[in-house]
Enzyme design. Structure first.
Site, PDB file in Angstrom:
ATOM      1  N   CYS A 236     -62.591  -2.759  81.145  1.00  0.00           N
ATOM      2  CA  CYS A 236     -63.842  -2.295  80.539  1.00  0.00           C
ATOM      3  C   CYS A 236     -64.393  -3.440  79.690  1.00  0.00           C
ATOM      4  O   CYS A 236     -63.716  -4.428  79.464  1.00  0.00           O
ATOM      5  CB  CYS A 236     -63.591  -1.107  79.633  1.00  0.00           C
ATOM      6  SG  CYS A 236     -62.710   0.227  80.455  1.00  0.00           S
TER       7      CYS A 236
ATOM      8  N   ARG B 254     -67.548  -6.067  84.123  1.00  0.00           N
ATOM      9  CA  ARG B 254     -66.191  -5.592  83.812  1.00  0.00           C
ATOM     10  C   ARG B 254     -66.055  -4.088  84.050  1.00  0.00           C
ATOM     11  O   ARG B 254     -64.945  -3.542  84.006  1.00  0.00           O
ATOM     12  CB  ARG B 254     -65.846  -5.896  82.352  1.00  0.00           C
ATOM     13  CG  ARG B 254     -65.803  -7.365  82.022  1.00  0.00           C
ATOM     14  CD  ARG B 254     -65.367  -7.543  80.583  1.00  0.00           C
ATOM     15  NE  ARG B 254     -64.055  -6.985  80.365  1.00  0.00           N
ATOM     16  CZ  ARG B 254     -62.912  -7.608  80.588  1.00  0.00           C
ATOM     17  NH1 ARG B 254     -62.924  -8.841  81.039  1.00  0.00           N
ATOM     18  NH2 ARG B 254     -61.751  -7.012  80.374  1.00  0.00           N
TER      19      ARG B 254
ATOM     20  N   GLY C 212     -57.894  -0.866  78.467  1.00  0.00           N
ATOM     21  CA  GLY C 212     -56.460  -0.928  78.763  1.00  0.00           C
ATOM     22  C   GLY C 212     -55.938   0.453  79.110  1.00  0.00           C
ATOM     23  O   GLY C 212     -56.698   1.352  79.464  1.00  0.00           O
TER      24      GLY C 212
ATOM     25  N   GLU D  91     -65.168 -13.565 107.443  1.00  0.00           N
ATOM     26  CA  GLU D  91     -66.278 -12.961 106.709  1.00  0.00           C
ATOM     27  C   GLU D  91     -66.970 -13.903 105.738  1.00  0.00           C
ATOM     28  O   GLU D  91     -68.159 -13.757 105.505  1.00  0.00           O
ATOM     29  CB  GLU D  91     -65.869 -11.648 106.021  1.00  0.00           C
ATOM     30  CG  GLU D  91     -64.881 -11.768 104.896  1.00  0.00           C
ATOM     31  CD  GLU D  91     -64.615 -10.412 104.240  1.00  0.00           C
ATOM     32  OE1 GLU D  91     -63.496 -10.219 103.770  1.00  0.00           O
ATOM     33  OE2 GLU D  91     -65.520  -9.567 104.193  1.00  0.00           O
TER      34      GLU D  91
ATOM     35  N   HIS E  69     -49.174 -14.278 126.229  1.00  0.00           N
ATOM     36  CA  HIS E  69     -49.733 -13.350 127.223  1.00  0.00           C
ATOM     37  C   HIS E  69     -51.241 -13.538 127.380  1.00  0.00           C
ATOM     38  O   HIS E  69     -51.939 -12.607 127.772  1.00  0.00           O
ATOM     39  CB  HIS E  69     -49.372 -11.912 126.851  1.00  0.00           C
ATOM     40  CG  HIS E  69     -47.889 -11.686 126.861  1.00  0.00           C
ATOM     41  ND1 HIS E  69     -47.160 -11.616 128.018  1.00  0.00           N
ATOM     42  CD2 HIS E  69     -46.993 -11.590 125.848  1.00  0.00           C
ATOM     43  CE1 HIS E  69     -45.870 -11.459 127.724  1.00  0.00           C
ATOM     44  NE2 HIS E  69     -45.746 -11.446 126.405  1.00  0.00           N
TER      45      HIS E  69
ATOM     46  N   LYS F  53     -70.822  -4.691  99.996  1.00  0.00           N
ATOM     47  CA  LYS F  53     -69.560  -4.377  99.315  1.00  0.00           C
ATOM     48  C   LYS F  53     -69.074  -2.989  99.681  1.00  0.00           C
ATOM     49  O   LYS F  53     -67.888  -2.755  99.835  1.00  0.00           O
ATOM     50  CB  LYS F  53     -69.745  -4.509  97.800  1.00  0.00           C
ATOM     51  CG  LYS F  53     -68.465  -4.300  96.990  1.00  0.00           C
ATOM     52  CD  LYS F  53     -67.467  -5.420  97.223  1.00  0.00           C
ATOM     53  CE  LYS F  53     -66.102  -5.160  96.624  1.00  0.00           C
ATOM     54  NZ  LYS F  53     -65.051  -5.943  97.290  1.00  0.00           N
TER      55      LYS F  53
HETATM   56  C1  F6R Z   1     -63.223  -7.206 103.531  1.00  0.00           C
HETATM   57  C2  F6R Z   1     -63.703  -5.982 102.917  1.00  0.00           C
HETATM   58  C3  F6R Z   1     -63.978  -4.810 103.792  1.00  0.00           C
HETATM   59  C4  F6R Z   1     -63.541  -3.521 103.099  1.00  0.00           C
HETATM   60  C5  F6R Z   1     -63.965  -2.301 103.924  1.00  0.00           C
HETATM   61  C6  F6R Z   1     -63.474  -1.002 103.309  1.00  0.00           C
HETATM   62  O1  F6R Z   1     -63.003  -8.196 102.582  1.00  0.00           O
HETATM   63  O2  F6R Z   1     -63.892  -5.920 101.748  1.00  0.00           O
HETATM   64  O3  F6R Z   1     -63.344  -4.939 105.031  1.00  0.00           O
HETATM   65  O4  F6R Z   1     -62.155  -3.555 102.936  1.00  0.00           O
HETATM   66  O5  F6R Z   1     -65.354  -2.251 104.027  1.00  0.00           O
HETATM   67  O6  F6R Z   1     -63.963  -0.834 102.034  1.00  0.00           O
HETATM   68  P1  F6R Z   1     -63.308   0.174 101.023  1.00  0.00           P
HETATM   69  O7  F6R Z   1     -61.928  -0.296 100.750  1.00  0.00           O
HETATM   70  O8  F6R Z   1     -64.202   0.165  99.827  1.00  0.00           O
HETATM   71  O9  F6R Z   1     -63.290   1.516 101.710  1.00  0.00           O
END
Ligand code: F6R
Length: 609
Positions: A2, A27, A101, A489, A505, A604
């Site tokens: 935090c 954070r 914490g 990526e 293979h 993300k």
């Molecule tokens: C790769 C990455 C993605 C996530 C995936 C699932 O670096 O970040 O492959 O792992 O999109 O995301 P979460 O874990 O948020 O469900």
């Protein structure tokens, strides 16, 4: 993780605290709040959601203060809500306190305080601390806080103020960061430097086990026992943007380096003190279900799916139970064969991935018990699963997942050992060995991070490669998959992971002179076999970077370069192995001048199917 801000001085306290929080939003950002002390009155305003919600609320509040503290939260205990947001207050409203914490003994303290008549308004571990301040208050805030420190176990950065003491703020630290900013006739407290950089570049970094009494005219530093100490003043030269990333060039690099702490935080309170048992008090599965459980299905996407693959191997090894691992977008449509004693484990950093969430809902609709491993308290996955293990990685900002992956692994290790101890499937001596090695993992991660310069040099040399291959067997293959994904990526270099024995293979046809191959060989029972696969690619003139334990010197005879890792338990190897691969992807992306934290076409959190 935090963000904390405190201020005492001549400026507009409310502005200083809120603008400091804005700089710390990286954070944590699930709720925020401030407390201002004016004319012997403490006013607290809090709001769930991002800081903008708090700012909106403050527009209609006519409050000001001579001193103030603020907090931006990333929940660990208790969902994001107005009540659970900090600052917290005692029953009488005499004190206001913010915390970063985990208070490990909060449940027992809470019971004791309730027995003494204290009334709690939140579900947080933090609120026990402010009631403890009220309980132990002796008229002097500093010596009271010394006593408070003796009662709480765990990790904390605490900042507290009292309404009858408008002249000081007390800050104390144990295993969570806290700094003091030094001004002229004003002083600051914060979790991190960016919060105060607009006002001062002179900083005291509180070390573990230290506290400070912060007044308008000066700051005194002490040990947590209350003994005075002298601290050096640090002049900060970073610019504000670099400071947000802790001086690192990118969030991804910062997050890679945060892994020792993230692992430590995820283990905190879950290894019983004599390292004989795992404690997961948050689980409500019930002893009967744990005994009767007949299979486990792990469901996740991307990096979280790779963590699931490691989880399968570890659970099968320790619990001797069949485990299947599915990509969530496949699991949803494949009509899995399961029973009423199947446990479904969904793994999701964000807790919002659409496919994973849909898989969770499908499993629940079929009446299955669902456990989630997630990094975000209050996320959809957290709210909807029957049971949850929270990874304590703190917010992950870079799109490429790093510390979330290693803390997912730690959670899976803890879970596997927990099931093994409850079902008596491994000897106590095996459990103890594993727990000792788990306990030492943060130091192992620190040591592995020392390989960064060697990897950076390799990454620079190979950053113009078109194809890369990652090979390994067993757990090394699971990590190879994660290494290849990281490289793809962010560096946009084509990478494939192969089970080393499968190479001949078909894929071996692609190995030609100079093609970089990352050969991972950490599994003793598979070492000879992997070595011979590495020799196969060497015979085709590949350029080989090997990863193995210190002591496996013979790999050097075949590989062009070798990263030697500290030797740890075979099952825990993925934690050590993945870090160099994360660094490899990072440095290759930097060498290619890519947008490391925001790679093209990726988000993300993938909230659409
Ligand atoms: C790769 C990455 C993605 C996530 C995936 C699932 O670096 O970040 O492959 O792992 O999109 O995301 P979460 O874990 O948020 O469900």
């Amino acid at each position: 993780m935090c963000g904390i801000v405190g201020y005492i001085g001549h400026r507009d306290t409310r502005d200083v605290v809120v603008s400091g929080l804005a700089k710390l939003e990286y954070r944590g950002y699930d709720s925020a709040g401030i407390a201002l002390l004016s004319k012997n009155q403490i006013e607290v305003v809090k709001s769930v959601g991002r800081l903008a919600n708090l700012e909106q609320k403050l527009m209609t509040e006519d409050i000001d203060g001579e001193i103030g503290i603020g907090h931006t939260r990333w929940a660990t205990h208790g969902r994001p809500s107005d009540d659970n947001a900090h600052p917290h207050q005692d029953c009488s409203g005499r004190f206001a306190l913010v915390h970063n914490g985990i208070v490990e003994n909060y449940l027992s303290l809470r019971e004791e305080l309730i027995e003494k008549g204290h009334q709690f308004k939140s579900e947080t571990d933090t609120e026990v601390v402010v009631h403890l301040v009220e309980e132990l208050y002796n008229g002097d805030l500093f010596s009271t806080m010394v006593q408070v420190g003796k009662h709480i176990h765990g990790a904390y950065a605490l900042v507290v103020m009292a309404k009858d003491n408008p002249e000081e703020i007390i800050a104390m630290r144990k295993a969570s960061p806290l700094i003091v900013g030094l001004g002229e006739g004003e002083n600051f407290v914060a979790s991190d430097i960016p919060a105060i950089l607009e006002y001062t570049r002179r900083v005291l970094i509180l070390d573990d086990g230290e506290m400070a009494v912060v007044r308008r005219e000066g700051v005194d530093s002490f040990t947590l026992d209350g003994n005075p100490i002298t601290k050096d003043v640090l002049e900060v030269h970073w610019d504000a943007v670099a400071a947000e990333r802790g001086g690192y060039e990118h969030f991804m690099l910062k997050e890679i380096h945060e892994q020792p702490k993230a692992i430590r935080d995820t283990l905190r309170g879950r290894l019983e003190t004599d390292l004989k048992r795992v404690a997961l008090p948050e689980l409500q599965l019930g002893a009967q279900f744990v005994q009767e459980m007949d299979r486990i299905h792990i469901v996740a996407c991307g990096t979280s799916w790779h963590a699931g693959l490691v989880g399968k191997a570890v659970l099968e090894q320790l619990v001797r139970i069949p485990v299947e691992v599915d990509v969530a977008s496949e699991y949803r449509y494949r009509n899995p064969v399961d029973t009423e004693n199947t446990l479904v484990i969904v793994i999701s950093q964000s807790g919002e991935t659409a496919d994973t969430l849909a898989a969770l809902r499908d499993a629940k609709a079929r009446g299955r018990k669902v456990m989630a491993i997630t990094n975000v308290v209050g996320s959809s996955v957290d709210r909807e699963a029957d049971d949850v293990i929270i990874t304590q990685a703190g917010p992950e900002i870079a799109v490429a997942s790093t510390k979330a992956y290693t803390t997912q692994l730690v959670s899976l290790y803890l879970l596997a050992i927990y099931f093994a101890q409850e079902r008596d499937t491994v000897q106590q001596s095996v459990v103890q060995d594993l727990l000792q090695e788990l306990d030492a993992l943060p130091q192992v991660a620190e040591q592995v991070l020392d390989s960064a310069p060697q990897i950076e040099a390799f990454a620079k040399q190979y950053s113009d490669a078109h194809d890369t291959f990652f090979i390994g067997r067993g757990l090394d293959f699971s990590v190879a998959l994660e290494g290849a994904l990281k490289l793809k990526e962010i560096s946009y270099i084509h990478a494939e992971a192969y089970a080393a024995g499968e190479l001949k293979h078909g894929t071996l046809a692609l190995i030609t002179k100079g093609v970089p191959v990352i050969g991972i060989a950490t599994q003793p029972h598979l070492y000879e076999k992997t070595l011979s696969n590495i020799q196969e690619v060497k015979a085709r003139d590949a350029f080989i970077l090997g990863l193995t334990w210190v002591g496996n010197e013979d790999l050097q005879k075949t590989a062009d370069e070798v990263i030697y890792l500290p030797k740890i338990h075979t099952l825990l190897a993925p934690i050590a192995t993945v870090i160099p691969l994360q660094l490899l992807a990072y440095y290759a992306a930097v060498a290619r001048d890519n947008d490391v934290d925001k790679p093209r076409n990726l988000a993300k959190s993938v909230t659409v199917e």
